[in-house]
Write a protein that holds these residues in place. Structure first.
Motif, PDB file in Angstrom:
ATOM      1  N   UNK A 121       0.829  -1.184   0.000  1.00 39.74           N
ATOM      2  CA  UNK A 121       0.000   0.000   0.000  1.00 39.74           C
ATOM      3  C   UNK A 121       0.876   1.250   0.000  1.00 39.74           C
ATOM      4  N   UNK A 122       0.290   2.365  -0.427  1.00 43.43           N
ATOM      5  CA  UNK A 122       1.026   3.623  -0.430  1.00 43.43           C
ATOM      6  C   UNK A 122       1.314   4.049   0.999  1.00 43.43           C
ATOM      7  N   UNK A 123       2.500   4.634   1.266  1.00 43.23           N
ATOM      8  CA  UNK A 123       2.812   5.066   2.622  1.00 43.23           C
ATOM      9  C   UNK A 123       1.921   6.215   3.066  1.00 43.23           C
ATOM     10  N   UNK A 155      23.028   2.966  -2.772  1.00 41.02           N
ATOM     11  CA  UNK A 155      22.306   3.568  -3.888  1.00 41.02           C
ATOM     12  C   UNK A 155      21.069   2.755  -4.237  1.00 41.02           C
ATOM     13  N   UNK A 156      21.138   1.434  -4.091  1.00 44.90           N
ATOM     14  CA  UNK A 156      19.959   0.604  -4.318  1.00 44.90           C
ATOM     15  C   UNK A 156      18.851   0.954  -3.326  1.00 44.90           C
ATOM     16  N   UNK A 157      19.235   1.158  -2.049  1.00 47.82           N
ATOM     17  CA  UNK A 157      18.263   1.585  -1.052  1.00 47.82           C
ATOM     18  C   UNK A 157      17.672   2.943  -1.422  1.00 47.82           C
ATOM     19  N   UNK A 162      13.321   6.425  -3.057  1.00 50.55           N
ATOM     20  CA  UNK A 162      12.929   7.517  -3.953  1.00 50.55           C
ATOM     21  C   UNK A 162      11.701   7.133  -4.762  1.00 50.55           C
ATOM     22  N   UNK A 163      11.657   5.903  -5.266  1.00 53.32           N
ATOM     23  CA  UNK A 163      10.493   5.465  -6.049  1.00 53.32           C
ATOM     24  C   UNK A 163       9.238   5.436  -5.185  1.00 53.32           C
ATOM     25  N   UNK A 164       9.383   5.002  -3.915  1.00 49.05           N
ATOM     26  CA  UNK A 164       8.232   4.966  -3.024  1.00 49.05           C
ATOM     27  C   UNK A 164       7.670   6.371  -2.782  1.00 49.05           C
ATOM     28  N   UNK A 168      12.783  11.515  -8.087  1.00 43.58           N
ATOM     29  CA  UNK A 168      13.805  11.051  -9.020  1.00 43.58           C
ATOM     30  C   UNK A 168      14.961  10.404  -8.258  1.00 43.58           C
ATOM     31  N   UNK A 169      15.696   9.565  -8.969  1.00 47.83           N
ATOM     32  CA  UNK A 169      16.838   8.873  -8.372  1.00 47.83           C
ATOM     33  C   UNK A 169      18.121   9.487  -8.919  1.00 47.83           C
ATOM     34  N   UNK A 170      18.889  10.190  -8.084  1.00 50.14           N
ATOM     35  CA  UNK A 170      20.147  10.785  -8.584  1.00 50.14           C
ATOM     36  C   UNK A 170      21.146   9.694  -8.963  1.00 50.14           C
ATOM     37  N   UNK A 171      21.902   9.948 -10.013  1.00 43.84           N
ATOM     38  CA  UNK A 171      22.904   8.984 -10.460  1.00 43.84           C
ATOM     39  C   UNK A 171      23.983   8.813  -9.394  1.00 43.84           C
ATOM     40  N   UNK A 172      24.468   7.586  -9.259  1.00 45.68           N
ATOM     41  CA  UNK A 172      25.449   7.272  -8.225  1.00 45.68           C
ATOM     42  C   UNK A 172      26.697   8.137  -8.349  1.00 45.68           C
TER      43      UNK A 172
END
Length: 278
Positions: A121-123, A155-157, A162-164, A168-172
């Motif tokens: 479910x959405x947080x 970065x995986x975490x 970020x997706x949740x 956006x996900x900044x590049x490593x």
């Protein structure tokens, strides 16, 4: 010893994971208070029942101050959770206690090993706040971490959190300083031994004129502490030592010590570490 804090959302609450020496610990006061229990009584109980494993870990709080937190290894958390009898707590707390006993340790383990618990479910608002704090903590940790393997895991975490949150996900490669090579890491050790040379400290347990270097890590740790050398034999440094080419790493094992006059466990290198080879 540097610690890593992770704020984990759990059914509207926030639980704090503390990473120390590559092992997950749980800050106990937030869990106790989330369950509606009294901290003073539970602190005594935790200290008595888990005396050999409980630890007070210094952590940097959100206000920037260093505070000691009473922590249990995550592997010991179920034992404490099931020491609480739902039938002996106030009726209004019973469901919360049962909820924590049912899946708290599983959620924390997923966050530690997989970078986040799977949620369907959405947080809600409180979870979004906890996730946002977690995201900021991950960014800060990435910014100061140089080990490539740890950076990838962090970065995986960060990507999952970020997706949740719909962010956006900044590049490593845009976060922090990036990786330093194993040779750079192990050079920190040889530089530290140069300091010991200048201090006249004897650290090489190998026979004189043998061309070998025997390093007893507990002995070195004592010398580093004595001379305020901020170097710790963590997994990153140990792996770099195994890859050392000059001096060349040979093995780890039992060797006769020219310093202690007995057999010791040590790291064996072939080559020159500095003027103090005795």
């Amino acid at each position: 010893m540097q610690t890593q804090l992770i704020s984990v959302p759990f059914h509207g609450d926030t639980i704090v994971l503390v990473g120390k020496k590559n092992e997950p610990y749980v800050a106990m006061r937030p869990i106790v208070e989330n369950m509606g229990l009294g901290w003073s009584a539970q602190r005594i109980k935790i200290a008595e029942r888990f005396d050999s494993t409980v630890s007070e870990i210094d952590t940097v709080a959100e206000d920037g101050r260093v505070r000691g937190m009473i922590c249990l290894p995550l592997r010991k958390l179920p034992a404490w959770l099931y020491s609480i009898s739902p039938n002996k707590v106030a009726p209004e707390l019973r469901d919360k206690v049962i909820q924590y006993q049912a899946d708290c340790d599983d959620v924390l383990w997923d966050y530690w090993t997989k970078g986040g618990a799977i949620r369907t479910e959405a947080p809600n608002v409180s979870q979004q706040i906890a996730l946002s704090r977690h995201r900021v903590a991950l960014l800060k940790e990435l910014h100061r971490t140089q080990d490539n393997g740890l950076r990838v895991a962090l970065h995986e975490q960060l990507a999952q959190i970020s997706r949740q949150l719909g962010l956006s996900v900044p590049a490593l490669e845009t976060i922090g300083l990036g990786t330093i090579g194993a040779s750079d890491v192990v050079n920190q050790l040889w530089d530290a031994l140069d300091v010991l040379d200048r201090k006249g400290e004897r650290y090489n347990h190998a026979p004189w004129m043998s061309g070998m270097i025997y390093l007893k890590l507990p002995h070195l740790a004592e010398l580093f502490k004595k001379h305020n050398i901020a170097l710790h034999f963590d997994s990153v440094l140990r792996n770099a030592m195994k890859a050392s080419k000059n001096p060349r790493f040979i093995t780890r094992g039992a060797k006769g010590s020219s310093i202690e006059g007995k057999t010791i466990r040590c790291w064996v290198f072939e080559g020159h570490a500095g003027p103090n080879k005795k």
